[in-house]
Design a protein around this motif. Structure first.
Motif, PDB file in Angstrom:
ATOM      1  N   LEU A 146       4.743   5.886  -5.113  1.00 26.83           N
ATOM      2  CA  LEU A 146       5.667   5.359  -4.125  1.00 26.83           C
ATOM      3  C   LEU A 146       4.857   5.093  -2.864  1.00 26.83           C
ATOM      4  CD1 LEU A 146       8.798   5.042  -3.516  1.00 26.83           C
ATOM      5  CD2 LEU A 146       8.619   7.307  -2.491  1.00 26.83           C
ATOM      6  N   VAL A 172       6.256   1.708  -6.889  1.00 31.16           N
ATOM      7  CA  VAL A 172       7.277   1.066  -6.048  1.00 31.16           C
ATOM      8  C   VAL A 172       6.806   1.070  -4.605  1.00 31.16           C
ATOM      9  CG1 VAL A 172       9.665   1.068  -5.261  1.00 31.16           C
ATOM     10  CG2 VAL A 172       9.151   1.811  -7.579  1.00 31.16           C
ATOM     11  N   VAL A 230       8.089   0.665  -0.832  1.00 28.77           N
ATOM     12  CA  VAL A 230       9.302   0.759  -0.027  1.00 28.77           C
ATOM     13  C   VAL A 230       9.147  -0.170   1.174  1.00 28.77           C
ATOM     14  CG1 VAL A 230      10.831   2.262   1.300  1.00 28.77           C
ATOM     15  CG2 VAL A 230       9.712   3.136  -0.774  1.00 28.77           C
ATOM     16  N   ALA A 260      11.487  -2.055  -3.222  1.00 31.92           N
ATOM     17  CA  ALA A 260      12.842  -1.610  -2.901  1.00 31.92           C
ATOM     18  C   ALA A 260      12.965  -1.469  -1.385  1.00 31.92           C
ATOM     19  CB  ALA A 260      13.142  -0.287  -3.586  1.00 31.92           C
ATOM     20  N   ALA A 262      14.148   3.060  -4.343  1.00 28.13           N
ATOM     21  CA  ALA A 262      12.801   3.155  -4.917  1.00 28.13           C
ATOM     22  C   ALA A 262      12.728   4.294  -5.933  1.00 28.13           C
ATOM     23  CB  ALA A 262      11.774   3.361  -3.810  1.00 28.13           C
TER      24      ALA A 262
END
Length: 181
Positions: free
Chosen positions: A102, A131, A133, A166, A172
């Protein structure tokens, strides 16, 4: 659950909203039962992230090079703190210890970590979900540039699509949780 590596800024001069985002991210990781894997620092978003995870009862694993330990910025409260010789070996160990990635807002170090993980995924060296953010459109200029790279065939669409995006941490983590189950 899973070991989620979070890349983010370690600057001491950030706006409070970014520190709050990091704290909330750590708390949400803990709430979902995930272990936080971080760069092992105790300052900036990285420190807030780890504090948020621990405050929520989560487990934290930090990976930090000796040079940063010597600068006294190591997260000594981590449940496990792994010390490496170099920044390069730090990234390798973070990738090895993590099930997913992330990326929160950050600077050059954050981008370096993101691109390392993404590049190794495009080379099929791992298949761990990633992912980004894009809180408050922080990464919008970067995402626009990446689309230009793909449009001009410097980045294959399949490689581009490995990185999910996301707008919120909750969304996310939902994406990651879907890929990890």
């Amino acid at each position: 659950m899973a070991a989620i590596c979070v890349f983010c800024a370690s600057s001491r001069t950030l706006d409070a909203r970014w520190l709050e985002l990091a704290t909330e991210t750590g708390a949400e990781l803990a709430r979902r039962g995930h272990t936080l894997v971080s760069g092992g620092g105790c300052v900036g978003m990285m420190g807030a992230l780890a504090d948020g995870a621990r405050a929520g009862g989560g487990r934290t694993l930090g990976v930090i090079p000796q040079s940063l330990v010597d600068l006294e910025v190591a997260d000594l409260a981590a449940d496990e703190l792994l010390v490496t010789d170099t920044m390069a070996s730090r990234k390798t160990l973070m990738i090895d210890k993590s099930d997913a990635f992330l990326t929160l807002p950050g600077g050059l170090g954050t981008l370096d970590e993101l691109f390392e993980v993404w590049t190794t995924a495009t080379l099929a060296l791992h298949d761990k979900p990633m992912v980004l953010v894009d809180a408050d459109g922080f990464y919008r200029p970067l995402l626009d540039w990446l689309h230009t790279l793909a449009d001009q065939h410097f980045l294959k669409p399949a490689g581009r699509d490995l990185l999910m995006v996301a707008p919120t941490v909750g969304e996310a983590l939902d994406l990651l949780d879907t890929r990890l189950t």
